[in-house]
Design a protein around this motif. Structure first.
Motif, PDB file in Angstrom:
ATOM      1  N   SER A 362       0.826  -1.210   0.000  1.00 14.38           N
ATOM      2  CA  SER A 362       0.000   0.000   0.000  1.00 14.38           C
ATOM      3  C   SER A 362       0.861   1.261   0.000  1.00 14.38           C
ATOM      4  CB  SER A 362      -0.921   0.004   1.219  1.00 14.38           C
ATOM      5  OG  SER A 362      -0.156  -0.014   2.408  1.00 14.38           O
ATOM      6  N   GLU A 363       0.306   2.325  -0.590  1.00 14.48           N
ATOM      7  CA  GLU A 363       1.043   3.584  -0.660  1.00 14.48           C
ATOM      8  C   GLU A 363       1.159   4.249   0.704  1.00 14.48           C
ATOM      9  OE1 GLU A 363      -1.085   5.870  -3.512  1.00 14.48           O
ATOM     10  OE2 GLU A 363      -0.068   4.959  -5.225  1.00 14.48           O
ATOM     11  N   ILE A 364       0.214   3.929   1.577  1.00 11.24           N
ATOM     12  CA  ILE A 364       0.223   4.552   2.897  1.00 11.24           C
ATOM     13  C   ILE A 364      -0.115   3.500   3.948  1.00 11.24           C
ATOM     14  CG2 ILE A 364      -2.209   5.239   2.960  1.00 11.24           C
ATOM     15  CD1 ILE A 364      -1.167   7.989   4.037  1.00 11.24           C
ATOM     16  N   GLU A 365       0.575   3.544   5.052  1.00 15.65           N
ATOM     17  CA  GLU A 365       0.341   2.605   6.155  1.00 15.65           C
ATOM     18  C   GLU A 365      -0.345   3.385   7.275  1.00 15.65           C
ATOM     19  OE1 GLU A 365       1.222  -1.410   7.627  1.00 15.65           O
ATOM     20  OE2 GLU A 365       2.022  -0.525   5.795  1.00 15.65           O
ATOM     21  N   ALA A 366      -1.523   2.920   7.695  1.00 17.55           N
ATOM     22  CA  ALA A 366      -2.302   3.649   8.693  1.00 17.55           C
ATOM     23  C   ALA A 366      -2.497   2.813   9.955  1.00 17.55           C
ATOM     24  CB  ALA A 366      -3.664   4.035   8.118  1.00 17.55           C
ATOM     25  N   THR A 367      -2.328   3.455  11.089  1.00 17.43           N
ATOM     26  CA  THR A 367      -2.601   2.835  12.383  1.00 17.43           C
ATOM     27  C   THR A 367      -3.556   3.749  13.145  1.00 17.43           C
ATOM     28  OG1 THR A 367      -0.389   1.869  12.445  1.00 17.43           O
ATOM     29  CG2 THR A 367      -1.611   1.945  14.512  1.00 17.43           C
ATOM     30  N   VAL A 402      -4.918  13.739   2.983  1.00 18.40           N
ATOM     31  CA  VAL A 402      -5.630  12.561   3.472  1.00 18.40           C
ATOM     32  C   VAL A 402      -6.956  12.966   4.103  1.00 18.40           C
ATOM     33  CG1 VAL A 402      -5.585  10.704   5.185  1.00 18.40           C
ATOM     34  CG2 VAL A 402      -3.543  11.213   3.840  1.00 18.40           C
ATOM     35  N   THR A 403      -7.996  12.201   3.782  1.00 18.43           N
ATOM     36  CA  THR A 403      -9.286  12.330   4.456  1.00 18.43           C
ATOM     37  C   THR A 403      -9.659  10.963   5.036  1.00 18.43           C
ATOM     38  OG1 THR A 403     -10.476  11.882   2.381  1.00 18.43           O
ATOM     39  CG2 THR A 403     -10.096  14.189   2.967  1.00 18.43           C
ATOM     40  N   ILE A 404     -10.496  10.999   6.087  1.00 22.31           N
ATOM     41  CA  ILE A 404     -10.879   9.770   6.787  1.00 22.31           C
ATOM     42  C   ILE A 404     -12.390   9.632   6.747  1.00 22.31           C
ATOM     43  CG2 ILE A 404     -10.729   8.496   8.965  1.00 22.31           C
ATOM     44  CD1 ILE A 404      -8.367  10.324   9.698  1.00 22.31           C
ATOM     45  N   SER A 405     -12.829   8.402   6.511  1.00 22.14           N
ATOM     46  CA  SER A 405     -14.268   8.155   6.450  1.00 22.14           C
ATOM     47  C   SER A 405     -14.579   6.794   7.051  1.00 22.14           C
ATOM     48  CB  SER A 405     -14.754   8.207   4.999  1.00 22.14           C
ATOM     49  OG  SER A 405     -16.129   7.937   4.922  1.00 22.14           O
ATOM     50  N   LEU A 406     -15.783   6.670   7.643  1.00 21.73           N
ATOM     51  CA  LEU A 406     -16.213   5.393   8.192  1.00 21.73           C
ATOM     52  C   LEU A 406     -16.721   4.495   7.068  1.00 21.73           C
ATOM     53  CD1 LEU A 406     -18.115   6.183  11.504  1.00 21.73           C
ATOM     54  CD2 LEU A 406     -16.168   4.656  11.223  1.00 21.73           C
ATOM     55  N   LEU A 407     -16.291   3.229   7.062  1.00 20.37           N
ATOM     56  CA  LEU A 407     -16.732   2.275   6.049  1.00 20.37           C
ATOM     57  C   LEU A 407     -17.784   1.314   6.581  1.00 20.37           C
ATOM     58  CD1 LEU A 407     -13.283   1.313   4.436  1.00 20.37           C
ATOM     59  CD2 LEU A 407     -14.946   2.989   3.608  1.00 20.37           C
ATOM     60  N   SER A 408     -17.682   0.962   7.863  1.00 22.19           N
ATOM     61  CA  SER A 408     -18.548  -0.092   8.414  1.00 22.19           C
ATOM     62  C   SER A 408     -19.849   0.442   9.016  1.00 22.19           C
ATOM     63  CB  SER A 408     -17.786  -0.875   9.485  1.00 22.19           C
ATOM     64  OG  SER A 408     -17.323   0.013  10.499  1.00 22.19           O
ATOM     65  N   VAL A 450     -12.272   1.835   9.208  1.00 24.40           N
ATOM     66  CA  VAL A 450     -12.056   3.205   8.762  1.00 24.40           C
ATOM     67  C   VAL A 450     -11.359   3.184   7.407  1.00 24.40           C
ATOM     68  CG1 VAL A 450     -10.888   5.379   9.292  1.00 24.40           C
ATOM     69  CG2 VAL A 450     -11.917   4.037  11.131  1.00 24.40           C
ATOM     70  N   GLY A 451     -11.796   4.048   6.498  1.00 23.06           N
ATOM     71  CA  GLY A 451     -11.162   4.169   5.188  1.00 23.06           C
ATOM     72  C   GLY A 451     -10.294   5.413   5.110  1.00 23.06           C
ATOM     73  N   ILE A 452      -9.098   5.254   4.560  1.00 19.16           N
ATOM     74  CA  ILE A 452      -8.162   6.370   4.360  1.00 19.16           C
ATOM     75  C   ILE A 452      -8.186   6.726   2.876  1.00 19.16           C
ATOM     76  CG2 ILE A 452      -5.842   7.219   4.801  1.00 19.16           C
ATOM     77  CD1 ILE A 452      -7.305   6.117   7.279  1.00 19.16           C
ATOM     78  N   TYR A 453      -8.535   7.968   2.590  1.00 17.57           N
ATOM     79  CA  TYR A 453      -8.663   8.407   1.201  1.00 17.57           C
ATOM     80  C   TYR A 453      -7.646   9.502   0.886  1.00 17.57           C
ATOM     81  CZ  TYR A 453     -13.209   6.022   1.057  1.00 17.57           C
ATOM     82  OH  TYR A 453     -14.212   5.087   1.099  1.00 17.57           O
ATOM     83  N   SER A 454      -7.211   9.516  -0.380  1.00 15.33           N
ATOM     84  CA  SER A 454      -6.362  10.598  -0.873  1.00 15.33           C
ATOM     85  C   SER A 454      -6.820  10.950  -2.278  1.00 15.33           C
ATOM     86  CB  SER A 454      -4.892  10.180  -0.892  1.00 15.33           C
ATOM     87  OG  SER A 454      -4.080  11.236  -1.369  1.00 15.33           O
ATOM     88  N   ASN A 455      -7.175  12.212  -2.456  1.00 14.84           N
ATOM     89  CA  ASN A 455      -7.691  12.687  -3.749  1.00 14.84           C
ATOM     90  C   ASN A 455      -8.874  11.838  -4.217  1.00 14.84           C
ATOM     91  OD1 ASN A 455      -5.628  14.699  -3.976  1.00 14.84           O
ATOM     92  ND2 ASN A 455      -4.201  13.119  -4.671  1.00 14.84           N
ATOM     93  N   GLU A 460      -6.151   2.931   1.807  1.00 14.55           N
ATOM     94  CA  GLU A 460      -5.854   2.056   2.943  1.00 14.55           C
ATOM     95  C   GLU A 460      -7.091   1.894   3.813  1.00 14.55           C
ATOM     96  OE1 GLU A 460      -4.052  -0.114   3.671  1.00 14.55           O
ATOM     97  OE2 GLU A 460      -2.815   0.035   5.469  1.00 14.55           O
ATOM     98  N   LYS A 461      -7.151   0.769   4.514  1.00 17.53           N
ATOM     99  CA  LYS A 461      -8.212   0.516   5.471  1.00 17.53           C
ATOM    100  C   LYS A 461      -7.585   0.219   6.827  1.00 17.53           C
ATOM    101  CE  LYS A 461     -11.396  -1.490   2.055  1.00 17.53           C
ATOM    102  NZ  LYS A 461     -12.167  -2.730   1.691  1.00 17.53           N
TER     103      LYS A 461
END
Length: 473
Positions: A362-367, A402-408, A450-455, A460-461
């Protein structure tokens, strides 16, 4: 008669000691004769190519990143212009495992060909240092004569000039190794800066240059026989089917001096004319006619020397050649064994896993972790919030908004502070709230995605937990 007895004694005891150590435990210096032939030419070409690659790589960059950087101190590893973070350790583990299997496979099948053709110790020694030694002191006979010669102006000048050049080249080589660790740009700053500002680093650089100088001016082949563990593995990895440099004892024995007046086919002599040319060109000082030995690095110098002698006396070449014990004993050709096929299969599987892991990286690693020690918060309009910390590792060479959004679940994500922008090849951190309707919080602790979005693209999830009020029984 006495000479024959000495030869018999030497033959009977060759496996009891190293070729470069005498019965008293003292070093036996190796004066390797210059080798010439198709294998020597090919090996020189490979060595020169490897040296060009070694000296060029620190100056090659891809999209502004070094082609290769191994800065383990600062945990900055870059391979093929791609930076690997501690989170990518599993990729290195798989790569190292694949490398180990490859070494086993290659050694089982082809012996120590790496040592003679690709090892940095051999390449530096044979392509650079030994050539300089030949240029200054002459071939093996002249070197022997110079060693026995009394100290005079000629000997002082030759020895002093050789060792000065050896140390200068060692210093250059260690500087290039330093570039692989800190990068070419940082190295330029280090070299051109005030020495008083990095005196410890400079002392370390000179010390390591001294180690290199010691290895190539004196220790030499002892690295391969005493220090390097790979040579010791031969006894475990090699078998009768392994391709190594072998003496064809079936054809060559019994040895006998060559005479122009004799018809060798009508005598009891083998094809070996006992010229000892194979011994004289060996950089580790062994007699390959005694069989596979710890010191042999598969450099093929003995093959070229033997083939040249066979041509001179009108005999068939290939008395010493790349072959297995089984091939020599039975006269058969090389065949892949079940073990080799099994190693190849495992290696292909591992390489496939490594390739897939790197391509799917993945392009970005999120914790995402709920703030330590915090409880849920009651919000207006019958809502509940939890506070979270997020750490983002940007593995690309571009700046990522980066923006953050709920997926579940249906809910709201509220960033505290400015919008999240993670710089290229860096770590970013932020704090945010996740706000849910109280009616959607069905348990005291529930899982969220949680979903990590860019543009606008999901990159990443991450999974985390959401804490709400305990439900009454």
């Amino acid at each position: 008669m006495q000479q024959s007895q000495k030869d018999d004694k030497k033959t009977a005891s060759f496996r009891d000691q190293l070729a470069t150590i005498d019965e008293k435990g003292k070093r036996v210096w190796v004066y390797a004769k210059k080798s010439a032939g198709k294998f020597t030419s090919a090996r020189n070409l490979v060595g020169i190519l490897l040296l060009i690659i070694f000296f060029a790589i620190p100056f090659i960059s891809i999209q502004g990143e070094p082609f290769l950087l191994l800065n383990f101190i600062d945990r900055k590893i870059i391979v093929f212009g791609v930076q690997f973070w501690p989170q990518d350790f599993h990729l290195f583990f798989l790569a190292m495992l694949s490398l180990m299997v490859f070494i086993i496979l290659f050694t089982v099948t082809y012996g120590r060909i790496w040592c003679g053709w690709g090892c940095p110790q051999t390449v530096f020694m044979e392509i650079i240092f030994r050539r300089i030694e030949y240029w200054i002191e002459g071939d093996h006979n002249r070197q022997k004569k110079l060693d026995k010669q009394a100290w005079n102006a000629e000997k002082v000048i030759k020895r002093l000039s050789k060792h000065i050049i050896f140390f200068a080249i060692s210093f250059i080589i260690i500087n290039f190794f330093l570039m692989y660790i800190i990068g070419a740009e940082e190295w330029k700053t280090f070299i051109t800066g005030d020495p008083r500002e990095h005196i410890i680093g400079l002392i370390g650089l000179i010390a390591f240059a001294g180690v290199f100088y010691f290895i190539f001016s004196w220790f030499r082949e002892q690295v391969c026989t005493i220090v390097c563990p790979y040579g010791r593995l031969q006894g475990v990895l090699l078998d009768r089917q392994s391709i190594v440099i072998s003496y064809d004892y079936v054809r060559g024995e019994p040895k006998g001096a060559f005479s122009k007046s004799e018809d060798r086919s009508k005598t009891d002599k083998g094809d070996c004319v006992n010229c000892n040319q194979c011994v004289q060109v060996c950089p580790t000082g062994i007699d390959i006619r005694n069989g596979t030995q710890l010191e042999c690095i598969n450099c093929a110098n003995c093959i070229d020397a033997c083939n040249a002698m066979m041509k001179k006396v009108g005999l068939k070449t290939g008395l010493i050649r790349y072959a297995s014990e089984t091939m020599i004993a039975t006269g058969t050709k090389f065949k892949f064994t079940i073990r080799t096929i099994a190693y190849s299969f495992v290696l292909l599987v591992l390489l496939g896993v490594v390739t897939y892991s790197m391509l799917s990286r993945s392009e970005i690693e999120a914790t995402v972790l709920r703030a330590y020690g915090s409880l849920y918060q009651e919000q207006a309009e019958n809502k509940i919030s939890n506070l979270y910390n997020i750490k983002l590792v940007n593995k690309t060479n571009e700046e990522l908004p980066v923006t953050i959004s709920l997926l579940s679940h249906d809910g709201e994500v509220q960033i505290i502070g400015e919008e999240i922008v993670v710089q290229s090849q860096s770590l970013g951190e932020s704090v945010f709230f996740i706000i849910l309707d109280k009616t959607d919080v069905t348990t005291h602790k529930m899982e969220l995605e949680v979903g990590i979005y860019s543009n606008g693209k999901l990159i990443e999830k991450a999974e985390t937990t959401f804490v709400g009020p305990e439900k009454k029984k």
